[in-house]
Motif scaffolding. Structure first.
Motif, PDB file in Angstrom:
ATOM      1  N   ARG A   1       0.812  -1.216   0.000  1.00 46.75           N
ATOM      2  CA  ARG A   1       0.000   0.000   0.000  1.00 46.75           C
ATOM      3  C   ARG A   1       0.848   1.270   0.000  1.00 46.75           C
ATOM      4  O   ARG A   1       0.362   2.349   0.314  1.00 46.75           O
ATOM      5  CB  ARG A   1      -0.943  -0.012   1.207  1.00 46.75           C
ATOM      6  N   GLU A   2       2.111   1.119  -0.373  1.00 46.77           N
ATOM      7  CA  GLU A   2       3.003   2.275  -0.493  1.00 46.77           C
ATOM      8  C   GLU A   2       3.910   2.010  -1.693  1.00 46.77           C
ATOM      9  O   GLU A   2       4.607   0.992  -1.737  1.00 46.77           O
ATOM     10  CB  GLU A   2       3.845   2.434   0.773  1.00 46.77           C
ATOM     11  N   TYR A   3       3.887   2.936  -2.667  1.00 44.00           N
ATOM     12  CA  TYR A   3       4.589   2.705  -3.923  1.00 44.00           C
ATOM     13  C   TYR A   3       5.527   3.840  -4.285  1.00 44.00           C
ATOM     14  O   TYR A   3       5.241   5.008  -4.009  1.00 44.00           O
ATOM     15  CB  TYR A   3       3.572   2.538  -5.066  1.00 44.00           C
ATOM     16  N   ARG A   4       6.626   3.470  -4.949  1.00 39.27           N
ATOM     17  CA  ARG A   4       7.473   4.472  -5.592  1.00 39.27           C
ATOM     18  C   ARG A   4       6.722   4.930  -6.840  1.00 39.27           C
ATOM     19  O   ARG A   4       5.841   4.233  -7.344  1.00 39.27           O
ATOM     20  CB  ARG A   4       8.827   3.863  -5.972  1.00 39.27           C
ATOM     21  N   GLN A   5       7.090   6.054  -7.352  1.00 41.67           N
ATOM     22  CA  GLN A   5       6.361   6.615  -8.492  1.00 41.67           C
ATOM     23  C   GLN A   5       6.887   6.146  -9.843  1.00 41.67           C
ATOM     24  O   GLN A   5       6.321   6.489 -10.874  1.00 41.67           O
ATOM     25  CB  GLN A   5       6.363   8.141  -8.412  1.00 41.67           C
ATOM     26  N   GLU A   6       7.929   5.328  -9.868  1.00 37.65           N
ATOM     27  CA  GLU A   6       8.459   4.887 -11.161  1.00 37.65           C
ATOM     28  C   GLU A   6       7.465   3.974 -11.874  1.00 37.65           C
ATOM     29  O   GLU A   6       6.741   3.200 -11.252  1.00 37.65           O
ATOM     30  CB  GLU A   6       9.829   4.238 -11.015  1.00 37.65           C
TER      31      GLU A   6
END
Length: 192
Positions: A15-20
Motif C-alpha cells: 500500500r506504499e509505492y514508488r512513483q516509477e
C-alpha cells in the motif's frame, strides 16, 4: 520448488509505492500470467483494462469512495466498516494508494464461475508481479466503479462485462515487507 514457494511466501499486499513506471512489456507478462490461471469449463472469461494514467486513477478513486460511502452510510455499527469509512472520507485518501498501475479485471458474460476464475487470474498476476519485485494489492473498495455506467462507457467496457477485481501494481515504497504470521492449525482432518 524453492523459487515458486519463496514467491508465494513473500507476496504481500503493498500500500506504499514508488512513483516509477512499470514497463509495458512487464505488465504484458503479468497479464499473460493471469491468463494461465485455471477457469471453469476453460471459458477463460477474464478481460483486462490496464490504466497507467494517474489522473484517471485518482478520479476513479474519488468515484469509488463516494459510491462506497453512500452504500455503507447506515452501517456504522461495524467497527471495521466505520474505520474504512473514516479513511475513505478523507479527500486526500486515494484508495489505489497512488500506485502507478491499476488493472481492472472484468469477466465476460459467458463465464460459468466468474468470481473464482477472475480471482485465480488475479492471484497469478500478483505472484508474477512479485517475481519481478513489483508489489500489488487487491482493492475491494474499488468495486463500486464497476456499477457506474458512465465509467464503464468511458473505459469502453462491452455490455455484459462485470468488474471482478481492481488490482494495483507498482514498485514497493518500502523494501522491508513484514510477513504476518500464518495460522498453523488450518487442517481440519487428513483422511487416508
Amino acid at each position: 520448488m524453492g523459487d515458486i514457494l519463496d514467491t508465494i511466501y513473500s507476496r504481500r499486499s503493498v500500500r506504499e509505492y514508488r512513483q516509477e513506471d512499470i514497463p509495458d512489456e512487464i505488465m504484458k507478462d503479468i497479464i499473460k500470467a493471469g491468463t494461465y490461471a485455471p477457469s471453469s469449463m476453460n471459458r477463460q472469461p477474464w478481460r483486462f483494462v490496464i490504466i497507467k494514467n494517474r489522473e484517471l486513477i485518482k478520479r476513479l478513486s474519488d468515484i469509488a469512495k463516494k459510491a462506497w460511502l453512500e452504500k455503507v452510510a447506515n452501517n456504522n455499527n461495524d467497527p471495521g466498516i466505520a474505520s474504512l469509512a473514516r479513511m475513505a472520507s478523507s479527500p486526500t485518501f486515494n484508495i489505489f494508494y497512488d500506485a502507478p498501475v491499476l488493472v481492472l479485471i472484468f469477466s465476460s458474460p459467458d463465464a460459468y464461475r466468474p468470481e473464482v476464475d477472475c480471482a485465480l487470474a488475479a492471484e497469478n498476476m500478483m505472484l508474477a508481479a512479485r517475481s519481478y519485485g513489483i508489489g500489488s494489492c487487491w482493492i475491494g473498495l474499488g468495486m463500486p466503479i464497476g456499477s457506474d455506467s458512465q465509467v464503464m462507457k468511458e473505459l469502453g467496457i462491452p455490455e455484459g462485462h462485470t468488474l471482478m477485481a481492481p488490482v494495483i501494481f507498482g514498485y514497493p515504497g518500502n523494501d522491508e515487507q513484514y510477513t504476518p504470521p500464518r495460522k498453523e492449525d488450518v487442517i481440519l482432518k487428513i483422511i487416508k
